[in-house]
Design a protein around this motif. Sequence first.
Motif, PDB file in Angstrom:
ATOM      1  N   ALA A 182       0.823  -1.206   0.000  1.00  0.00           N
ATOM      2  CA  ALA A 182       0.000   0.000   0.000  1.00  0.00           C
ATOM      3  C   ALA A 182       0.859   1.260   0.000  1.00  0.00           C
ATOM      4  CB  ALA A 182      -0.925  -0.004   1.206  1.00  0.00           C
ATOM      5  N   VAL A 183       2.001   1.217   0.647  1.00  0.00           N
ATOM      6  CA  VAL A 183       2.896   2.371   0.658  1.00  0.00           C
ATOM      7  C   VAL A 183       3.469   2.598  -0.740  1.00  0.00           C
ATOM      8  CG1 VAL A 183       5.107   3.222   1.544  1.00  0.00           C
ATOM      9  CG2 VAL A 183       3.446   2.208   3.111  1.00  0.00           C
ATOM     10  N   LEU A 184       3.837   1.528  -1.416  1.00  0.00           N
ATOM     11  CA  LEU A 184       4.428   1.643  -2.745  1.00  0.00           C
ATOM     12  C   LEU A 184       3.417   2.007  -3.831  1.00  0.00           C
ATOM     13  CD1 LEU A 184       6.868  -1.386  -2.659  1.00  0.00           C
ATOM     14  CD2 LEU A 184       7.447   1.042  -2.494  1.00  0.00           C
ATOM     15  N   ASP A 185       2.177   1.567  -3.657  1.00  0.00           N
ATOM     16  CA  ASP A 185       1.160   1.792  -4.689  1.00  0.00           C
ATOM     17  C   ASP A 185      -0.192   2.065  -4.022  1.00  0.00           C
ATOM     18  OD1 ASP A 185      -0.270   1.905  -7.026  1.00  0.00           O
ATOM     19  OD2 ASP A 185       0.123  -0.161  -7.626  1.00  0.00           O
ATOM     20  N   PRO A 186      -0.331   3.225  -3.380  1.00  0.00           N
ATOM     21  CA  PRO A 186      -1.547   3.477  -2.595  1.00  0.00           C
ATOM     22  C   PRO A 186      -2.834   3.471  -3.406  1.00  0.00           C
ATOM     23  CG  PRO A 186      -0.157   5.445  -2.710  1.00  0.00           C
ATOM     24  CD  PRO A 186       0.607   4.328  -3.339  1.00  0.00           C
ATOM     25  N   ASP A 187      -2.768   3.854  -4.678  1.00  0.00           N
ATOM     26  CA  ASP A 187      -3.989   3.880  -5.486  1.00  0.00           C
ATOM     27  C   ASP A 187      -4.582   2.496  -5.693  1.00  0.00           C
ATOM     28  OD1 ASP A 187      -3.850   6.633  -5.715  1.00  0.00           O
ATOM     29  OD2 ASP A 187      -2.718   6.549  -7.587  1.00  0.00           O
ATOM     30  N   ASN A 188      -3.722   1.482  -5.761  1.00  0.00           N
ATOM     31  CA  ASN A 188      -4.206   0.129  -6.012  1.00  0.00           C
ATOM     32  C   ASN A 188      -4.354  -0.728  -4.764  1.00  0.00           C
ATOM     33  OD1 ASN A 188      -4.517   0.308  -8.842  1.00  0.00           O
ATOM     34  ND2 ASN A 188      -2.305   0.206  -9.068  1.00  0.00           N
ATOM     35  N   PHE A 189      -3.811  -0.269  -3.635  1.00  0.00           N
ATOM     36  CA  PHE A 189      -3.839  -1.111  -2.433  1.00  0.00           C
ATOM     37  C   PHE A 189      -4.578  -0.480  -1.261  1.00  0.00           C
ATOM     38  CE2 PHE A 189      -0.489  -3.196  -4.789  1.00  0.00           C
ATOM     39  CZ  PHE A 189      -0.773  -4.523  -4.554  1.00  0.00           C
ATOM     40  N   GLU A 190      -5.171   0.689  -1.462  1.00  0.00           N
ATOM     41  CA  GLU A 190      -5.878   1.349  -0.364  1.00  0.00           C
ATOM     42  C   GLU A 190      -7.009   0.474   0.176  1.00  0.00           C
ATOM     43  OE1 GLU A 190      -8.369   5.414   0.652  1.00  0.00           O
ATOM     44  OE2 GLU A 190      -7.382   5.234  -1.283  1.00  0.00           O
ATOM     45  N   GLU A 191      -7.789  -0.092  -0.718  1.00  0.00           N
ATOM     46  CA  GLU A 191      -8.912  -0.936  -0.292  1.00  0.00           C
ATOM     47  C   GLU A 191      -8.421  -2.200   0.403  1.00  0.00           C
ATOM     48  OE1 GLU A 191     -12.544  -3.348  -2.379  1.00  0.00           O
ATOM     49  OE2 GLU A 191     -12.052  -1.379  -3.199  1.00  0.00           O
ATOM     50  N   ALA A 192      -7.373  -2.810  -0.126  1.00  0.00           N
ATOM     51  CA  ALA A 192      -6.819  -4.023   0.491  1.00  0.00           C
ATOM     52  C   ALA A 192      -6.247  -3.721   1.869  1.00  0.00           C
ATOM     53  CB  ALA A 192      -5.740  -4.628  -0.402  1.00  0.00           C
ATOM     54  N   LEU A 193      -5.578  -2.579   2.005  1.00  0.00           N
ATOM     55  CA  LEU A 193      -5.024  -2.200   3.303  1.00  0.00           C
ATOM     56  C   LEU A 193      -6.133  -1.946   4.308  1.00  0.00           C
ATOM     57  CD1 LEU A 193      -2.616  -1.519   5.085  1.00  0.00           C
ATOM     58  CD2 LEU A 193      -2.718   0.817   4.188  1.00  0.00           C
ATOM     59  N   SER A 194      -7.158  -1.257   3.891  1.00  0.00           N
ATOM     60  CA  SER A 194      -8.294  -0.990   4.774  1.00  0.00           C
ATOM     61  C   SER A 194      -8.949  -2.291   5.232  1.00  0.00           C
ATOM     62  CB  SER A 194      -9.311  -0.106   4.061  1.00  0.00           C
ATOM     63  OG  SER A 194     -10.408   0.150   4.888  1.00  0.00           O
ATOM     64  N   ALA A 195      -9.150  -3.209   4.297  1.00  0.00           N
ATOM     65  CA  ALA A 195      -9.766  -4.496   4.643  1.00  0.00           C
ATOM     66  C   ALA A 195      -8.867  -5.294   5.578  1.00  0.00           C
ATOM     67  CB  ALA A 195     -10.052  -5.302   3.377  1.00  0.00           C
ATOM     68  N   ALA A 196      -7.561  -5.319   5.326  1.00  0.00           N
ATOM     69  CA  ALA A 196      -6.637  -6.069   6.177  1.00  0.00           C
ATOM     70  C   ALA A 196      -6.597  -5.471   7.582  1.00  0.00           C
ATOM     71  CB  ALA A 196      -5.242  -6.088   5.555  1.00  0.00           C
ATOM     72  N   ALA A 197      -6.617  -4.145   7.677  1.00  0.00           N
ATOM     73  CA  ALA A 197      -6.603  -3.481   8.982  1.00  0.00           C
ATOM     74  C   ALA A 197      -7.885  -3.789   9.750  1.00  0.00           C
ATOM     75  CB  ALA A 197      -6.422  -1.981   8.815  1.00  0.00           C
ATOM     76  N   TRP A 198      -9.004  -3.725   9.064  1.00  0.00           N
ATOM     77  CA  TRP A 198     -10.286  -4.021   9.709  1.00  0.00           C
ATOM     78  C   TRP A 198     -10.311  -5.468  10.201  1.00  0.00           C
ATOM     79  CZ3 TRP A 198     -14.271  -7.409   9.407  1.00  0.00           C
ATOM     80  CH2 TRP A 198     -15.416  -7.079  10.117  1.00  0.00           C
ATOM     81  N   GLN A 199      -9.872  -6.403   9.355  1.00  0.00           N
ATOM     82  CA  GLN A 199      -9.870  -7.821   9.737  1.00  0.00           C
ATOM     83  C   GLN A 199      -8.936  -8.084  10.910  1.00  0.00           C
ATOM     84  OE1 GLN A 199      -8.881  -9.641   6.005  1.00  0.00           O
ATOM     85  NE2 GLN A 199     -10.976  -9.552   5.243  1.00  0.00           N
ATOM     86  N   ALA A 200      -7.761  -7.474  10.900  1.00  0.00           N
ATOM     87  CA  ALA A 200      -6.813  -7.669  12.004  1.00  0.00           C
ATOM     88  C   ALA A 200      -7.396  -7.112  13.294  1.00  0.00           C
ATOM     89  CB  ALA A 200      -5.477  -7.021  11.684  1.00  0.00           C
ATOM     90  N   ASN A 201      -7.972  -5.926  13.221  1.00  0.00           N
ATOM     91  CA  ASN A 201      -8.571  -5.321  14.409  1.00  0.00           C
ATOM     92  C   ASN A 201      -9.692  -6.191  14.962  1.00  0.00           C
ATOM     93  OD1 ASN A 201     -10.772  -3.434  15.662  1.00  0.00           O
ATOM     94  ND2 ASN A 201      -8.831  -2.321  15.843  1.00  0.00           N
ATOM     95  N   ALA A 202     -10.580  -6.651  14.084  1.00  0.00           N
ATOM     96  CA  ALA A 202     -11.708  -7.477  14.519  1.00  0.00           C
ATOM     97  C   ALA A 202     -11.235  -8.805  15.111  1.00  0.00           C
ATOM     98  CB  ALA A 202     -12.657  -7.724  13.348  1.00  0.00           C
ATOM     99  N   ALA A 203     -10.263  -9.432  14.475  1.00  0.00           N
ATOM    100  CA  ALA A 203      -9.771 -10.727  14.962  1.00  0.00           C
ATOM    101  C   ALA A 203      -9.047 -10.566  16.295  1.00  0.00           C
ATOM    102  CB  ALA A 203      -8.842 -11.359  13.927  1.00  0.00           C
ATOM    103  N   MET A 204      -8.257  -9.508  16.423  1.00  0.00           N
ATOM    104  CA  MET A 204      -7.544  -9.278  17.682  1.00  0.00           C
ATOM    105  C   MET A 204      -8.519  -8.935  18.806  1.00  0.00           C
ATOM    106  SD  MET A 204      -4.161  -7.327  16.235  1.00  0.00           S
ATOM    107  CE  MET A 204      -3.248  -7.292  17.788  1.00  0.00           C
ATOM    108  N   LYS A 205      -9.540  -8.158  18.487  1.00  0.00           N
ATOM    109  CA  LYS A 205     -10.558  -7.824  19.486  1.00  0.00           C
ATOM    110  C   LYS A 205     -11.299  -9.078  19.928  1.00  0.00           C
ATOM    111  CE  LYS A 205     -14.275  -4.557  20.330  1.00  0.00           C
ATOM    112  NZ  LYS A 205     -15.057  -3.451  19.760  1.00  0.00           N
TER     113      LYS A 205
END
Length: 86
Positions: A22-45
């Motif tokens: 996402a850092v290297l190509d934010p236009d193409n990975f913004e959605e994937a980063l958001s989904a991964a962050a949400w999933q990690a947060n939910a799973a850790m919670k």
Amino acid sequence: MDALTRNAVIAYLRLLATLPLAVLDPDNFEEALSAAAWQANAAMKEAGVLHMPLETWTVLVREAFPDLPRPTAADPAVADTAQPGH
């Protein structure tokens, strides 16, 4: 390690793998980063480890995946945390 904690570790590692893309190509990975962050947060919670101290969390990650490469001082993220005031 119980299944919820293992799922949280896997989601966290998925987030870590997505971050540099996402850092290297934010236009193409913004959605994937958001989904991964949400999933990690939910799973850790769900596993009850969301606010666990970093040192304790690192032990759990190493327990689940002992062969993961360890960060080095050359890694900018590690180097920044080693500086006074960070």
